[in-house]
Design a protein around this motif. Structure first.
Motif: not given
Length: 273
Positions: A102, A105-106, A108-109, A112, A114, A116-119, A175
């Motif tokens: 997690r 992922e956070l 990187r999000y 980066t 890209e 937007r979306r829900s993690l 995260h």
């Protein structure tokens, strides 16, 4: 700072901040009571503290159990007869493999470009995981504070330092929503209790550290590689995490003579300003 003649309890003294705090108080002349749920790490910290010539009572204790906390405080009173400082450090931190995924992922999000979306972190947390964090991180702080105040209120003297986290102040640890929630609760609890007991000359404050350069986290940084590390440092103006010794110095200050009541001090290298 001089803590000769002072009795200090530090909870959660395994490797990291808790051990560093115990050692710092020992160097400053305090009489120590320490606790940890892990007997091996508890013994290691006791030996480290006694190396500096400090008297030390080591108690194996799970702070999420009110009964075990009550027993620990009885042992402290039997040994020392009082308590001057409580450092509520014991906590569960997000260090499992799932937590690492997690966290990666956070980071990187956050760094980066890209869509937007829900993690999808919160929707994947189990009841057991949620309650386990609250049991140690919040209930444990309450149980220890309640017992400490039974000693400090009649004496009209005492210092309580609650170790919160930058996670309770910002989205830096998004995260781990379960961890963030508990550290936010610690901050609110600190402010409420601080107002309540200030009239009895008891000072309650919190430290909300940013990233801590523990050996375990340094291993994580080595593992993720240079590119991921550089992305991480984009969010920390100082370009590094704080050392346990730097954070322990703040804890000693909050345990000494000052005019702070219900404050949250956040050493975080500029990550949250």
């Amino acid at each position: 700072m001089d803590f000769h003649g002072k009795v200090v309890l530090v909870t959660g003294v395994g490797p990291g901040l808790g051990k560093a705090c115990a050692e710092a108080f020992a160097k400053a002349g305090a009489k120590l009571a320490i606790c940890d749920v892990n007997k091996k790490t508890l013994d290691e910290t006791q030996h480290a503290v006694e190396h500096y010539g400090a008297e030390c009572l080591a108690v194996q204790c799970d702070v999420s159990s009110s009964q075990e906390v009550s027993t620990m405080f009885k042992k402290i009173m039997q040994r020392y007869g009082t308590l001057d400082v409580l450092v509520n450090n014991a906590a569960i931190t997000p260090n499992s493999d799932t937590d690492t995924q997690r966290r990666n992922e956070l980071y990187r999000y956050m760094s980066t470009p890209e869509p937007r979306r829900s993690l999808s972190f919160t929707s994947s947390i189990s009841d057991e995981e949620w309650h386990r964090y609250w049991g140690v991180n919040v209930h444990g702080v309450f149980y220890c504070t309640r017992e400490a105040l039974k000693i400090m209120e009649p004496n009209c003297s005492g210092k309580i330092v609650n170790i919160a986290s930058i996670a309770g102040l910002s989205s830096k640890s998004a995260h781990s929503p379960h961890y963030c929630a508990t550290k936010g609760a610690v901050i609110s609890f600190t402010k409420s209790v601080a107002y309540e007991v200030a009239g009895s000359n008891i000072f309650v404050n919190a430290m909300a550290p940013g990233g801590v350069a523990t050996p375990r986290f340094n291993e994580y940084l080595d593992h993720i590689g240079e590119e991921a590390r550089n992305r991480l440092w984009q969010g920390v103006p100082l370009g590094r995490f704080g050392t346990v010794e730097e954070y322990a110095g703040t804890v000693l200050y909050l345990s000494g003579e000052h005019y702070l009541v219900g404050q949250v001090i956040s050493p975080n290298g500029g990550g949250v300003i």
